[in-house]
Design an enzyme around this catalytic site. Structure first.
Site, mmCIF file in Angstrom:
data_model
loop_
_atom_site.group_PDB
_atom_site.id
_atom_site.type_symbol
_atom_site.label_atom_id
_atom_site.label_comp_id
_atom_site.label_asym_id
_atom_site.label_seq_id
_atom_site.Cartn_x
_atom_site.Cartn_y
_atom_site.Cartn_z
ATOM 1 N N TYR A 171 -37.810 30.345 -13.356
ATOM 2 C CA TYR A 171 -38.045 31.514 -14.205
ATOM 3 C C TYR A 171 -39.067 31.205 -15.306
ATOM 4 O O TYR A 171 -39.986 31.997 -15.558
ATOM 5 C CB TYR A 171 -36.711 31.950 -14.802
ATOM 6 C CG TYR A 171 -36.752 33.126 -15.727
ATOM 7 C CD1 TYR A 171 -36.947 34.412 -15.243
ATOM 8 C CD2 TYR A 171 -36.557 32.962 -17.091
ATOM 9 C CE1 TYR A 171 -36.959 35.517 -16.092
ATOM 10 C CE2 TYR A 171 -36.567 34.050 -17.954
ATOM 11 C CZ TYR A 171 -36.765 35.316 -17.459
ATOM 12 O OH TYR A 171 -36.770 36.393 -18.307
ATOM 13 N N LYS A 175 -42.684 33.017 -15.750
ATOM 14 C CA LYS A 175 -42.984 33.771 -16.963
ATOM 15 C C LYS A 175 -44.192 33.182 -17.702
ATOM 16 O O LYS A 175 -44.954 33.930 -18.334
ATOM 17 C CB LYS A 175 -41.762 33.819 -17.870
ATOM 18 C CG LYS A 175 -40.637 34.697 -17.339
ATOM 19 C CD LYS A 175 -41.096 36.131 -17.107
ATOM 20 C CE LYS A 175 -39.956 37.091 -16.859
ATOM 21 N NZ LYS A 175 -40.420 38.470 -16.575
#
Length: 302
Positions: A171, A175
């Site tokens: 993640y 991001k």
């Protein structure tokens, strides 16, 4: 409401719940016609259900707004292309793209399977790239035809992408990649009347309320700092024509706080004018680190 987005057409991905739903409702409240995209997957990205997007559309229409649902997979070329087509066919134009779709598959690195890495990269990073690519192609064609757009893109990064987050290697990497994509898109698309920015929101969603349960809990009374609706006013403004001149920026948004993130900037430096020996390089680096600001704590480990 002020009608800040009156006559604009906006797309919001992952808009069936949480932040995306809040953004879609806020854009509609300011006069935008909204394409509500949601694949209806679970927290880990599995399953599909068209209901969430339809419920948000019904909510917007019940409040006097205009919206249509899109249930395609925006991490595929056809799904992303059909998303842009839906806006143009339904309302004749596209002005704002809010990339928000995502899910989590959290693991410590030693336990992180390749499939979990690929799945999170696919929905977050590829799921930003493909809608952006097809929207950009549409806006470029409009500009070349003499119909210069006042187009806006709002991408969704995270504190995990800015600082890293324990147990979220996939993640965090995705991001962080979104921030890089934002900067490139802002530089490339400015000539066509397109502004591209990113937000790093902190709010209560399906993804955060389990991971940070204590922090994200709603208070019994008073201001709910973690309500996703707190982030949406900035998204609406960035997605409107009023944000003219603002591009290539990253903003943190949480509760009543907005922060302009300043990114990587040169810190202490030393130049020998010749090649260092390893020992010299190490000694010099330690001196530079002593002069440098301390790094921010890892997100989620504060």
């Amino acid at each position: 409401m002020s009608g800040l987005c009156s006559e604009r057409v906006a797309i919001v991905t992952g808009a069936g719940r949480g932040l995306g739903r809040a953004h879609a409702l806020a854009l509609a409240a300011e006069g935008a016609k909204v394409v509500v995209n949601d694949l209806g997957v679970g927290l880990d990205g599995t399953g599909t259900e068209t209901g969430p997007a339809r419920l948000v559309v019904d909510e917007i229409v019940a409040r006097g707004g205009q919206a249509v649902a899109h249930g395609g997979d925006i991490a595929t070329t056809e799904g992303a292309a059909s998303l842009i087509r839906t806006a143009v066919e339904a309302y004749g134009r596209l002005d704002t793209l809010v990339n928000n779709a995502g899910f989590l598959r959290d693991r410590m690195l030693v336990n992180l399977d390749e499939d979990d890495w690929d799945a999170v990269m696919r929905v977050h990073l590829k799921g930003h790239f493909l809608p952006l690519k097809h929207a950009a192609a549409h806006w470029r064609a409009e500009a070349k035809a003499g119909r210069a757009p006042e187009a806006r893109v709002v991408n969704t990064s995270s504190g995990a992408g800015l600082l890293g987050s324990v147990g979220q290697g996939n993640y965090s990497a995705a991001k962080a990649g979104i921030i890089g994509l934002t900067l490139v898109a802002a530089a490339e698309m400015g000539r066509y009347g397109v502004q591209v920015n990113a937000i790093a929101p902190a709010a209560r969603t399906r993804m955060t309320e389990a991971t940070f349960a204590e922090t994200m809990a709603a208070p019994a009374d008073g201001f709910d700092a973690m309500a996703p609706e707190n982030v949406s006013p900035l998204v609406v403004w960035l997605g409107s024509a009023a944000s003219v001149g603002v591009t290539g920026r990253v903003f943190e948004a949480e509760g009543g706080r907005i922060t302009v993130m300043e990114g990587w900037r040169p810190g202490p430096t030393a130049d020998k004018g010749a090649r260092w020996s390893p020992a010299e390089a190490g000694e010099t680096t330690l001196k530079l680190l002593a002069e440098a600001a301390a790094p921010e704590p890892v997100y989620g480990a504060r």
